[in-house]
Design a protein around this motif. Structure first.
Motif, PDB file in Angstrom:
ATOM      1  N   ALA A   9     -33.306 -24.993  -5.959  1.00 38.58           N
ATOM      2  CA  ALA A   9     -34.246 -24.776  -7.063  1.00 38.58           C
ATOM      3  C   ALA A   9     -34.908 -23.407  -6.950  1.00 38.58           C
ATOM      4  N   PHE A  10     -35.279 -23.027  -5.731  1.00 33.00           N
ATOM      5  CA  PHE A  10     -35.862 -21.704  -5.531  1.00 33.00           C
ATOM      6  C   PHE A  10     -34.878 -20.621  -5.947  1.00 33.00           C
ATOM      7  N   GLY A  11     -33.613 -20.781  -5.583  1.00 33.01           N
ATOM      8  CA  GLY A  11     -32.603 -19.799  -5.946  1.00 33.01           C
ATOM      9  C   GLY A  11     -32.430 -19.683  -7.451  1.00 33.01           C
ATOM     10  N   ALA A  12     -32.471 -20.826  -8.122  1.00 33.09           N
ATOM     11  CA  ALA A  12     -32.258 -20.827  -9.573  1.00 33.09           C
ATOM     12  C   ALA A  12     -33.454 -20.286 -10.334  1.00 33.09           C
ATOM     13  N   HIS A  13     -34.649 -20.460  -9.788  1.00 30.64           N
ATOM     14  CA  HIS A  13     -35.849 -20.093 -10.540  1.00 30.64           C
ATOM     15  C   HIS A  13     -36.627 -18.921  -9.932  1.00 30.64           C
ATOM     16  N   GLY A  14     -36.885 -18.946  -8.641  1.00 26.46           N
ATOM     17  CA  GLY A  14     -37.716 -17.921  -8.023  1.00 26.46           C
ATOM     18  C   GLY A  14     -36.958 -16.702  -7.561  1.00 26.46           C
ATOM     19  N   LEU A  15     -35.820 -16.925  -6.948  1.00 29.41           N
ATOM     20  CA  LEU A  15     -35.078 -15.808  -6.359  1.00 29.41           C
ATOM     21  C   LEU A  15     -34.497 -14.897  -7.435  1.00 29.41           C
ATOM     22  N   GLN A  16     -34.055 -15.480  -8.509  1.00 27.72           N
ATOM     23  CA  GLN A  16     -33.450 -14.688  -9.574  1.00 27.72           C
ATOM     24  C   GLN A  16     -34.411 -13.619 -10.092  1.00 27.72           C
ATOM     25  N   SER A  17     -35.667 -13.980 -10.276  1.00 25.07           N
ATOM     26  CA  SER A  17     -36.629 -13.000 -10.780  1.00 25.07           C
ATOM     27  C   SER A  17     -36.955 -11.942  -9.725  1.00 25.07           C
ATOM     28  N   ARG A  18     -36.894 -12.318  -8.456  1.00 28.71           N
ATOM     29  CA  ARG A  18     -37.208 -11.362  -7.390  1.00 28.71           C
ATOM     30  C   ARG A  18     -36.075 -10.385  -7.121  1.00 28.71           C
ATOM     31  N   LEU A  19     -34.838 -10.837  -7.332  1.00 27.03           N
ATOM     32  CA  LEU A  19     -33.687  -9.982  -7.047  1.00 27.03           C
ATOM     33  C   LEU A  19     -33.142  -9.291  -8.290  1.00 27.03           C
ATOM     34  N   GLY A  20     -33.608  -9.690  -9.455  1.00 31.38           N
ATOM     35  CA  GLY A  20     -33.041  -9.231 -10.718  1.00 31.38           C
ATOM     36  C   GLY A  20     -32.876  -7.741 -10.867  1.00 31.38           C
ATOM     37  N   SER A  21     -33.753  -6.946 -10.301  1.00 35.14           N
ATOM     38  CA  SER A  21     -33.678  -5.493 -10.475  1.00 35.14           C
ATOM     39  C   SER A  21     -32.771  -4.816  -9.450  1.00 35.14           C
ATOM     40  N   LEU A  22     -32.277  -5.545  -8.468  1.00 34.58           N
ATOM     41  CA  LEU A  22     -31.427  -4.945  -7.434  1.00 34.58           C
ATOM     42  C   LEU A  22     -30.002  -4.787  -7.936  1.00 34.58           C
ATOM     43  N   PRO A  23     -29.322  -3.720  -7.515  1.00 33.57           N
ATOM     44  CA  PRO A  23     -27.945  -3.497  -7.988  1.00 33.57           C
ATOM     45  C   PRO A  23     -26.961  -4.582  -7.530  1.00 33.57           C
ATOM     46  N   ARG A  27     -25.862 -11.374  -4.437  1.00 34.93           N
ATOM     47  CA  ARG A  27     -26.836 -12.099  -3.617  1.00 34.93           C
ATOM     48  C   ARG A  27     -27.096 -13.502  -4.165  1.00 34.93           C
ATOM     49  N   LEU A  28     -27.216 -13.614  -5.475  1.00 32.95           N
ATOM     50  CA  LEU A  28     -27.423 -14.932  -6.076  1.00 32.95           C
ATOM     51  C   LEU A  28     -26.198 -15.822  -5.892  1.00 32.95           C
ATOM     52  N   ASP A  29     -25.021 -15.213  -5.900  1.00 34.98           N
ATOM     53  CA  ASP A  29     -23.800 -15.972  -5.644  1.00 34.98           C
ATOM     54  C   ASP A  29     -23.786 -16.497  -4.207  1.00 34.98           C
ATOM     55  N   TRP A  30     -24.215 -15.659  -3.262  1.00 35.76           N
ATOM     56  CA  TRP A  30     -24.299 -16.118  -1.874  1.00 35.76           C
ATOM     57  C   TRP A  30     -25.243 -17.314  -1.775  1.00 35.76           C
ATOM     58  N   TRP A  31     -26.380 -17.201  -2.452  1.00 37.29           N
ATOM     59  CA  TRP A  31     -27.390 -18.262  -2.406  1.00 37.29           C
ATOM     60  C   TRP A  31     -26.822 -19.564  -2.973  1.00 37.29           C
TER      61      TRP A  31
END
Length: 131
Positions: A21-35, A40-44
């Motif tokens: 759930a964190f990956g789907a909701h929280g992590l996406q917004s935190r990593l969104g600006s990274l190239p 990274r989201l796929d790894w998660w």
């Protein structure tokens, strides 16, 4: 030992759902600006998938231990538990930190998953032989 595996199954299942759930909701917004955000989201996602799958596999190992399937059922349970730590844990850390060198650990967790599933086969064979 079956009791311990059931408790660990609950712990792994709970943490897999929470981290997913964190990956789907929280992590996406935190990593969104990274190239490399997509990678990274796929790894998660991969980590959470294998994490939850092997939480359930641990329940199977607990059932086999309870049924008296022997040392192979114990090996399966511990291999699944350690495999989650190494496989999923390394992928979670790679996703958070971007440190791809942690990927050297991931295959060892995958190997432990294979050991666990092989041990499940042996435990099932032994269980059937005792019936």
């Amino acid at each position: 030992m079956a009791r311990i595996f059931i408790i660990l199954c609950g712990l792994l299942g709970f943490s897999a759902v929470a981290l997913g759930a964190f990956g789907a909701h929280g992590l996406q917004s935190r990593l969104g600006s990274l190239p490399d955000a997509v990678k990274r989201l796929d790894w998660w996602t991969t980590a959470a998938h294998y994490h939850l799958t092997h939480a359930l596999a641990l329940a199977l190992a607990a059932w086999l231990v309870h049924r008296g399937a022997g040392a192979s059922a114990l090996l399966a349970g511990w291999a699944f538990f350690a495999g989650v730590g190494l496989f999923s844990g390394s992928l979670y850390m790679m996703a958070i930190t971007g440190q791809t060198k942690l990927g050297m650990i991931t295959p060892f967790g995958g190997l432990l998953f294979l050991v666990g599933w092989g041990a499940i086969m042996v435990a099932g064979w032994r269980l059937g032989a005792g019936s």
